[in-house]
Design a protein around this motif. Sequence first.
Motif, PDB file in Angstrom:
ATOM      1  N   LYS A 235     -21.706  32.037 -18.945  1.00 33.67           N
ATOM      2  CA  LYS A 235     -20.938  33.000 -18.167  1.00 33.67           C
ATOM      3  C   LYS A 235     -20.103  32.343 -17.073  1.00 33.67           C
ATOM      4  O   LYS A 235     -19.393  33.018 -16.326  1.00 33.67           O
ATOM      5  CB  LYS A 235     -21.879  34.046 -17.545  1.00 33.67           C
ATOM      6  N   GLY A 236     -20.210  31.020 -16.946  1.00 40.19           N
ATOM      7  CA  GLY A 236     -19.419  30.302 -15.952  1.00 40.19           C
ATOM      8  C   GLY A 236     -19.920  30.453 -14.530  1.00 40.19           C
ATOM      9  O   GLY A 236     -19.173  30.200 -13.581  1.00 40.19           O
ATOM     10  N   LEU A 237     -21.195  30.809 -14.389  1.00 35.49           N
ATOM     11  CA  LEU A 237     -21.748  31.044 -13.056  1.00 35.49           C
ATOM     12  C   LEU A 237     -22.353  29.786 -12.454  1.00 35.49           C
ATOM     13  O   LEU A 237     -22.382  29.631 -11.229  1.00 35.49           O
ATOM     14  CB  LEU A 237     -22.812  32.148 -13.119  1.00 35.49           C
ATOM     15  N   ILE A 238     -22.842  28.895 -13.315  1.00 35.55           N
ATOM     16  CA  ILE A 238     -23.468  27.657 -12.840  1.00 35.55           C
ATOM     17  C   ILE A 238     -23.080  26.499 -13.744  1.00 35.55           C
ATOM     18  O   ILE A 238     -22.572  26.703 -14.861  1.00 35.55           O
ATOM     19  CB  ILE A 238     -25.018  27.759 -12.800  1.00 35.55           C
ATOM     20  N   ALA A 239     -23.330  25.296 -13.256  1.00 31.50           N
ATOM     21  CA  ALA A 239     -23.294  24.087 -14.075  1.00 31.50           C
ATOM     22  C   ALA A 239     -24.580  23.344 -13.790  1.00 31.50           C
ATOM     23  O   ALA A 239     -25.142  23.447 -12.694  1.00 31.50           O
ATOM     24  CB  ALA A 239     -22.076  23.231 -13.726  1.00 31.50           C
ATOM     25  N   THR A 240     -25.085  22.623 -14.768  1.00 30.70           N
ATOM     26  CA  THR A 240     -26.355  21.922 -14.581  1.00 30.70           C
ATOM     27  C   THR A 240     -26.181  20.442 -14.887  1.00 30.70           C
ATOM     28  O   THR A 240     -25.428  20.045 -15.770  1.00 30.70           O
ATOM     29  CB  THR A 240     -27.461  22.500 -15.483  1.00 30.70           C
ATOM     30  N   ARG A 241     -26.910  19.653 -14.111  1.00 31.62           N
ATOM     31  CA  ARG A 241     -27.041  18.226 -14.364  1.00 31.62           C
ATOM     32  C   ARG A 241     -28.528  17.924 -14.334  1.00 31.62           C
ATOM     33  O   ARG A 241     -29.343  18.826 -14.177  1.00 31.62           O
ATOM     34  CB  ARG A 241     -26.286  17.430 -13.298  1.00 31.62           C
ATOM     35  N   ARG A 242     -28.899  16.678 -14.419  1.00 31.98           N
ATOM     36  CA  ARG A 242     -30.323  16.340 -14.438  1.00 31.98           C
ATOM     37  C   ARG A 242     -30.956  16.726 -13.098  1.00 31.98           C
ATOM     38  O   ARG A 242     -30.597  16.210 -12.050  1.00 31.98           O
ATOM     39  CB  ARG A 242     -30.508  14.841 -14.691  1.00 31.98           C
ATOM     40  N   ARG A 243     -31.888  17.668 -13.148  1.00 32.13           N
ATOM     41  CA  ARG A 243     -32.617  18.154 -11.968  1.00 32.13           C
ATOM     42  C   ARG A 243     -31.671  18.659 -10.875  1.00 32.13           C
ATOM     43  O   ARG A 243     -31.966  18.581  -9.693  1.00 32.13           O
ATOM     44  CB  ARG A 243     -33.521  17.065 -11.392  1.00 32.13           C
ATOM     45  N   GLN A 244     -30.540  19.195 -11.276  1.00 34.55           N
ATOM     46  CA  GLN A 244     -29.580  19.674 -10.298  1.00 34.55           C
ATOM     47  C   GLN A 244     -28.860  20.893 -10.861  1.00 34.55           C
ATOM     48  O   GLN A 244     -28.487  20.922 -12.031  1.00 34.55           O
ATOM     49  CB  GLN A 244     -28.573  18.584  -9.949  1.00 34.55           C
ATOM     50  N   ILE A 245     -28.685  21.901 -10.012  1.00 34.42           N
ATOM     51  CA  ILE A 245     -27.958  23.107 -10.390  1.00 34.42           C
ATOM     52  C   ILE A 245     -26.810  23.292  -9.407  1.00 34.42           C
ATOM     53  O   ILE A 245     -27.009  23.247  -8.188  1.00 34.42           O
ATOM     54  CB  ILE A 245     -28.872  24.348 -10.366  1.00 34.42           C
ATOM     55  N   VAL A 246     -25.614  23.485  -9.943  1.00 41.95           N
ATOM     56  CA  VAL A 246     -24.427  23.715  -9.124  1.00 41.95           C
ATOM     57  C   VAL A 246     -23.924  25.124  -9.407  1.00 41.95           C
ATOM     58  O   VAL A 246     -23.677  25.476 -10.570  1.00 41.95           O
ATOM     59  CB  VAL A 246     -23.316  22.683  -9.417  1.00 41.95           C
ATOM     60  N   VAL A 247     -23.814  25.929  -8.366  1.00 43.55           N
ATOM     61  CA  VAL A 247     -23.292  27.288  -8.513  1.00 43.55           C
ATOM     62  C   VAL A 247     -21.770  27.232  -8.432  1.00 43.55           C
ATOM     63  O   VAL A 247     -21.212  26.818  -7.418  1.00 43.55           O
ATOM     64  CB  VAL A 247     -23.866  28.215  -7.423  1.00 43.55           C
ATOM     65  N   THR A 248     -21.119  27.647  -9.499  1.00 47.50           N
ATOM     66  CA  THR A 248     -19.659  27.591  -9.555  1.00 47.50           C
ATOM     67  C   THR A 248     -19.005  28.930  -9.231  1.00 47.50           C
ATOM     68  O   THR A 248     -17.805  28.987  -8.968  1.00 47.50           O
ATOM     69  CB  THR A 248     -19.200  27.131 -10.946  1.00 47.50           C
ATOM     70  N   ASP A 249     -19.767  30.014  -9.266  1.00 48.21           N
ATOM     71  CA  ASP A 249     -19.236  31.346  -8.949  1.00 48.21           C
ATOM     72  C   ASP A 249     -20.343  32.140  -8.267  1.00 48.21           C
ATOM     73  O   ASP A 249     -21.076  32.883  -8.911  1.00 48.21           O
ATOM     74  CB  ASP A 249     -18.768  32.037 -10.237  1.00 48.21           C
ATOM     75  N   LEU A 250     -20.451  31.980  -6.939  1.00 45.42           N
ATOM     76  CA  LEU A 250     -21.543  32.625  -6.212  1.00 45.42           C
ATOM     77  C   LEU A 250     -21.416  34.142  -6.236  1.00 45.42           C
ATOM     78  O   LEU A 250     -22.403  34.855  -6.425  1.00 45.42           O
ATOM     79  CB  LEU A 250     -21.592  32.113  -4.772  1.00 45.42           C
ATOM     80  N   ASP A 251     -20.204  34.665  -6.030  1.00 41.73           N
ATOM     81  CA  ASP A 251     -20.020  36.120  -6.051  1.00 41.73           C
ATOM     82  C   ASP A 251     -20.402  36.680  -7.421  1.00 41.73           C
ATOM     83  O   ASP A 251     -21.054  37.733  -7.518  1.00 41.73           O
ATOM     84  CB  ASP A 251     -18.577  36.485  -5.718  1.00 41.73           C
ATOM     85  N   GLY A 252     -19.983  35.984  -8.476  1.00 45.98           N
ATOM     86  CA  GLY A 252     -20.333  36.431  -9.817  1.00 45.98           C
ATOM     87  C   GLY A 252     -21.827  36.364 -10.062  1.00 45.98           C
ATOM     88  O   GLY A 252     -22.401  37.237 -10.708  1.00 45.98           O
TER      89      GLY A 252
END
Length: 237
Positions: free
Chosen positions: A204-221
């Motif tokens: 849904k394009g809300l997050i991206a993940t890496r090893r043991r890491q979560i990046v929120v790309t659309d906080l409002d969404g």
Amino acid sequence: MASGEVVDHRSFLGRLEPADRAFLLRLGHPKRFRKGARIIVQGDHSDTVFLTLSGLVKVTLDTPDGREIVLAVLGAGDLLGEFEVIDGRPQRSASNVAVLPVECRVIPGDEFMASLETHPQMLLVMVRVIIGRLQAADRRREASASMGVSRSLAGFLVELVDRYGTSDGSVIDISIHLTQEELASLMSTSRDSAVRGLSTLRTKGLIATRRRQIVVTDLDGLRRYASATAPAPARDD
């Protein structure tokens, strides 16, 4: 406080009145723990209380079958080891591991208990914080059952962003460095369910993940998705 550290107003230290906060910060002595260090070890005998000033800590429980369950993630302004001091039981019921480097105040148990007697408002705040943690854990379990893991996970990630997220332009990094198994145990679900939930949020394009890491790309969404009512399951008519 650690240099430049902002204590969340929902933490134990953040909820105290300024005079009580200043008093507490004079207790004990400062200590630092490197990333990965065990601040408290399950089964050990001690009554020391740790007041975190910076960093992140995961609270874990070793089960009889050899698994490790993550019970909570704590940060600046939170207490570690207070349960055993209040209960009068010196054996540690869980481990506390530094997810990121930690700065804290190390307070002897008797000194901490004496401070609660002379500053009763601190005791009330501590009880409220503990109740809040238990209620949050209950909400995650209920949400996973009623809303589905992906929406429950979205709500949990919003909580983590609000407390521990660091912004870098258009994205927000949740630097908790948890494995998929650890995230699943926090959500009271299986690893496979947690993986599927993360996959849904990525799609849904809300997050991206890496090893043991979560990046929120659309906080409002992510907030909207977490608060939306899940559609009713299809009937087999």
